[in-house]
Design a protein around this motif. Structure first.
Motif, mmCIF file in Angstrom:
data_model
loop_
_atom_site.group_PDB
_atom_site.id
_atom_site.type_symbol
_atom_site.label_atom_id
_atom_site.label_comp_id
_atom_site.label_asym_id
_atom_site.label_seq_id
_atom_site.Cartn_x
_atom_site.Cartn_y
_atom_site.Cartn_z
ATOM 1 N N LYS A 245 0.866 -1.176 0.000
ATOM 2 C CA LYS A 245 0.000 0.000 0.000
ATOM 3 C C LYS A 245 0.900 1.222 0.000
ATOM 4 C CE LYS A 245 -4.073 2.064 1.978
ATOM 5 N NZ LYS A 245 -3.563 3.410 2.286
ATOM 6 N N ASP A 246 0.531 2.182 -0.819
ATOM 7 C CA ASP A 246 1.281 3.430 -0.946
ATOM 8 C C ASP A 246 0.478 4.522 -0.233
ATOM 9 O OD1 ASP A 246 2.830 5.542 -1.863
ATOM 10 O OD2 ASP A 246 2.045 5.478 -3.904
ATOM 11 N N TYR A 247 1.169 5.485 0.353
ATOM 12 C CA TYR A 247 0.518 6.631 0.996
ATOM 13 C C TYR A 247 0.863 7.852 0.163
ATOM 14 C CZ TYR A 247 -0.557 3.494 4.775
ATOM 15 O OH TYR A 247 -1.065 2.449 5.498
ATOM 16 N N LYS A 248 -0.126 8.331 -0.618
ATOM 17 C CA LYS A 248 0.197 9.307 -1.658
ATOM 18 C C LYS A 248 0.177 10.766 -1.204
ATOM 19 C CE LYS A 248 -1.563 6.474 -5.418
ATOM 20 N NZ LYS A 248 -0.524 6.054 -6.308
ATOM 21 N N ARG A 249 -0.644 11.071 -0.200
ATOM 22 C CA ARG A 249 -0.762 12.489 0.192
ATOM 23 C C ARG A 249 0.383 12.883 1.105
ATOM 24 N NH1 ARG A 249 -5.652 15.141 -0.983
ATOM 25 N NH2 ARG A 249 -6.957 13.700 -2.153
ATOM 26 N N THR A 259 1.670 13.340 -3.686
ATOM 27 C CA THR A 259 3.124 13.258 -3.840
ATOM 28 C C THR A 259 3.435 12.014 -4.667
ATOM 29 O OG1 THR A 259 3.500 11.753 -1.994
ATOM 30 C CG2 THR A 259 3.325 14.104 -1.464
ATOM 31 N N GLY A 260 4.710 11.746 -4.838
ATOM 32 C CA GLY A 260 5.106 10.495 -5.485
ATOM 33 C C GLY A 260 4.892 9.293 -4.586
ATOM 34 N N GLY A 261 4.646 9.534 -3.314
ATOM 35 C CA GLY A 261 4.462 8.431 -2.354
ATOM 36 C C GLY A 261 5.278 8.686 -1.090
ATOM 37 N N ILE A 302 4.740 -5.735 -14.224
ATOM 38 C CA ILE A 302 3.488 -5.003 -14.426
ATOM 39 C C ILE A 302 3.002 -4.599 -13.037
ATOM 40 C CG2 ILE A 302 1.156 -4.993 -15.365
ATOM 41 C CD1 ILE A 302 1.884 -7.328 -17.136
ATOM 42 N N PHE A 303 2.810 -3.311 -12.879
ATOM 43 C CA PHE A 303 2.357 -2.758 -11.601
ATOM 44 C C PHE A 303 0.880 -2.447 -11.796
ATOM 45 C CE2 PHE A 303 3.258 1.519 -9.111
ATOM 46 C CZ PHE A 303 2.032 1.482 -8.507
ATOM 47 N N LEU A 304 0.041 -3.166 -11.060
ATOM 48 C CA LEU A 304 -1.397 -2.948 -11.139
ATOM 49 C C LEU A 304 -1.790 -1.994 -10.019
ATOM 50 C CD1 LEU A 304 -2.396 -6.714 -11.492
ATOM 51 C CD2 LEU A 304 -2.281 -5.032 -13.360
ATOM 52 N N TYR A 318 -2.356 0.831 -15.145
ATOM 53 C CA TYR A 318 -1.218 -0.067 -15.305
ATOM 54 C C TYR A 318 0.051 0.780 -15.290
ATOM 55 C CZ TYR A 318 -4.057 -3.792 -17.662
ATOM 56 O OH TYR A 318 -4.942 -4.784 -18.001
ATOM 57 N N ASN A 319 1.081 0.263 -14.657
ATOM 58 C CA ASN A 319 2.416 0.828 -14.863
ATOM 59 C C ASN A 319 3.307 -0.310 -15.320
ATOM 60 O OD1 ASN A 319 1.962 3.591 -13.870
ATOM 61 N ND2 ASN A 319 1.641 2.592 -11.913
ATOM 62 N N VAL A 320 4.345 0.041 -16.054
ATOM 63 C CA VAL A 320 5.157 -1.021 -16.663
ATOM 64 C C VAL A 320 6.497 -1.162 -15.946
ATOM 65 C CG1 VAL A 320 4.005 -0.807 -18.869
ATOM 66 C CG2 VAL A 320 6.049 0.572 -18.429
ATOM 67 N N ARG A 321 6.491 -0.819 -14.684
ATOM 68 C CA ARG A 321 7.694 -0.768 -13.851
ATOM 69 C C ARG A 321 7.267 -1.067 -12.430
ATOM 70 N NH1 ARG A 321 6.043 3.539 -11.009
ATOM 71 N NH2 ARG A 321 4.544 4.851 -12.082
ATOM 72 N N MET A 322 8.207 -1.097 -11.515
ATOM 73 C CA MET A 322 7.849 -1.232 -10.110
ATOM 74 C C MET A 322 7.431 0.139 -9.554
ATOM 75 S SD MET A 322 8.056 -4.351 -9.099
ATOM 76 C CE MET A 322 8.175 -4.264 -7.307
ATOM 77 N N GLY A 323 6.788 0.144 -8.413
ATOM 78 C CA GLY A 323 6.337 1.393 -7.793
ATOM 79 C C GLY A 323 7.401 1.959 -6.873
ATOM 80 N N ASP A 324 7.281 3.239 -6.620
ATOM 81 C CA ASP A 324 8.186 3.900 -5.697
ATOM 82 C C ASP A 324 7.325 4.754 -4.785
ATOM 83 O OD1 ASP A 324 10.335 5.048 -4.474
ATOM 84 O OD2 ASP A 324 11.345 5.669 -6.306
ATOM 85 N N PRO A 325 7.240 4.509 -3.508
ATOM 86 C CA PRO A 325 8.149 3.762 -2.637
ATOM 87 C C PRO A 325 7.795 2.289 -2.394
ATOM 88 C CG PRO A 325 6.576 4.897 -1.265
ATOM 89 C CD PRO A 325 6.198 5.192 -2.703
ATOM 90 N N GLU A 326 6.840 1.732 -3.117
ATOM 91 C CA GLU A 326 6.463 0.344 -2.833
ATOM 92 C C GLU A 326 7.667 -0.614 -2.908
ATOM 93 O OE1 GLU A 326 4.793 2.417 -4.844
ATOM 94 O OE2 GLU A 326 2.678 1.871 -5.041
ATOM 95 N N THR A 327 8.533 -0.395 -3.908
ATOM 96 C CA THR A 327 9.680 -1.299 -4.092
ATOM 97 C C THR A 327 10.570 -1.349 -2.849
ATOM 98 O OG1 THR A 327 9.616 -0.710 -6.412
ATOM 99 C CG2 THR A 327 11.591 -1.855 -5.681
HETATM 100 N N1 GLY Z 1 3.957 4.814 -5.887
HETATM 101 C C1 GLY Z 1 3.271 5.010 -7.099
HETATM 102 C C2 GLY Z 1 4.086 4.922 -8.306
HETATM 103 O O1 GLY Z 1 5.222 4.491 -8.284
HETATM 104 O O2 GLY Z 1 3.591 5.277 -9.362
#
Ligand code: GLY
Ligand code: AMP
Length: 456
Positions: A245-249, A259-261, A302-304, A318-327
């Motif tokens: 889970k990402d915290y975006k605000r 924010t970016g996360g 694939i980042f859903l 869809y994103n075609v990469r890993m998430g940040d900061p999820e990774t």
């Molecule tokens: N944390 C969301 C993203 O990487 O797009």
């Protein structure tokens, strides 16, 4: 002749007893890995890959943190020729592309077209596969065609603006407007007022996000709670990596600007086996089937971005990469040799490798520069990094100054990840260590994971 595979690494080289192995063929396995990118995601990828047998990791361009786990190389991600020259000179075996831009720009197509690079394995989709992230209109058409659950939408350009207004009138607030193309994560507007939504739609088509918003996708608003699910696929097989889970605000309690996360938690309590099974059946399998039907050879992440509405998953993006900061949370929960996993992915043999995830909970807290996500200052000297215990501090926006001190160089600065037996335990540890890190203007959220602590 029996074959022994030797990995370089001091202990193993010292341990080689030549007399004992005479008559056998010895193959030295050395894996030169290049990670492309410079954020916390790339530090986490490089950190994990550096733990693989025989791995020598290079990061281009990297940051002050990646320098701890590999060698930073000063190459721009848009400079494919220099990336190629580096791969050939340094005998790179595996390239892992961190961010989406080089994928959307066709770095994988470039590698495939170059004879000299034929033996270099690269993780990431080609240009066509990258459209899943590079064009939201394409992604919506794809989901519709292959029956992937997502929000209803309407695509608008200058020629059908009036129909766009009619669609806006037909859905309820809030109104979701998305720039079709990449807009540095800023191309989504969520508005409560119909007139404002119409005005913003006009502005977007007039170039508010440059060429990226020449087409706008208007979407129905999805209710629920978000989660990021990560798939690694070789086009035929797939594994589900740990979700997060990402915290975006920017502010505690999910307040303030996007924010970016600002942090992450993995695993996510509402991602029960039942929910994940729905994700696989309704989303992952149709997506992979769709890619195949379109003739897209997809080897990568694939980042859903999902919305969980009452236990049912819908794709937000869809994103075609890993998430940040999820990774930065996810990598700490992947067990085993990550370079083996990615190598197997690149050669279409993901089904042959053992993959497991740890039962521990990871909590990641992102420390950011004062003012972020608006204007902020860089170059603040950081202290306390040498006093951290039992956490991993993934550098997101850091660099070295002339005195070799670590300084801030971005909005998101450093992601501190702790593992624990529960969210509570991991949170306590992460925050204890975050408090040791100092730089002028430092800011972070205090509530990462709190909403998930007593999830029923
Ligand atoms: N944390 C969301 C993203 O990487 O797009
Ligand atoms: P995106 O850039 O597509 O990730 O969108 C940014 C954020 O906007 C997402 O993470 C969601 O929080 C929100 N969002 C996007 N699309 C929708 C939607 N259709 N319904 C509700 N929220 C959305």
């Amino acid at each position: 002749m029996e074959e022994i595979i030797m990995y370089p690494g001091e202990a193993r080289q010292d341990a080689l007893d030549w007399k004992a192995v005479q008559g056998q063929h010895i193959t030295a396995v050395r894996r030169n890995i290049l990670v492309l990118g410079s954020g916390g995601r790339e530090h986490a990828l490089a950190w994990k890959l550096a733990q693989s047998e025989g791995a020598h990791v290079f990061i281009a361009p990297g940051n002050a943190g990646t320098a701890q786990v590999g060698v930073n190389v000063n190459i721009k991600l848009s400079d494919f020729e220099s990336i190629k020259d580096f791969c050939l000179k340094q005998e790179i075996n595996l390239v892992v592309v961190g961010p989406e831009q080089p994928l959307v720009d066709g770095i994988v197509d470039f590698f495939k077209a170059e004879d000299a690079l034929k033996t270099v394995k690269i993780i990431g989709p080609d240009k066509r596969g990258a459209l899943l992230e590079g064009s939201k209109a394409y992604a919506k058409d794809f989901m519709e065609k292959y029956g992937v659950p997502t929000a209803k939408c309407f695509k608008v350009n200058k020629d059908n603006l009036n129909e766009g207004y009619v669609f806006l009138e037909s859905v309820k607030a809030p109104y979701v407007l998305k720039a079709d193309g990449l807009a540095a994560g800023k191309g989504v507007l969520i508005l409560n007022d119909l007139q404002e939504a119409k005005d913003e739609l006009g502005k977007m088509l007039d170039g508010k996000f440059g060429a990226a918003s020449a087409t706008v996708v208007i979407e129905e608003f999805l209710k629920g709670i978000e989660v990021s699910v990560f798939v690694l696929t070789d086009g035929e097989h797939y594994v589900l990596l740990p979700e997060a889970k990402d915290y975006k605000r920017i502010g505690d309690g999910d307040t303030g600007l996007n924010t970016g996360g600002m942090g992450g938690v993995s695993p996510v309590p509402f991602c029960t086996p039942e929910f994940l099974n729905k994700v696989e059946e309704r989303i992952v399998k149709p997506t992979l089937k769709g890619l195949k039907s379109e003739g897209i050879d997809y080897k990568g992440f694939i980042f859903l971005g999902l919305m969980n509405d009452g236990g049912n998953p819908y794709v937000i993006e869809y994103n075609v990469r890993m998430g940040d900061p999820e990774t930065e949370a996810v990598m700490t929960r992947i067990e085993g040799d990550f370079a083996d996993l990615l190598t197997a992915c690149a050669v279409g043999r993901l089904d042959e490798v053992h993959y497991a995830k740890s039962d521990k909970t990871a909590v990641t807290v992102m420390m950011v520069s004062g003012g972020y996500p608006e204007a902020y200052e860089k170059g603040k000297v950081m202290s306390g990094l040498d006093r951290l215990n039992n956490v991993v501090a993934f550098h997101a926006g850091t660099a070295f100054n002339a005195q070799n001190e670590v300084i801030t160089s971005g909005g998101r600065v450093i992601a501190v990840t702790a593992l624990g037996d529960s969210i509570e335990q991991a949170r306590t540890l992460a925050y204890r260590e975050v408090e040791k890190i100092h730089f002028e203007g430092a800011n972070y959220r205090h509530d990462i994971g709190i909403d998930l602590m007593h999830w029923v």
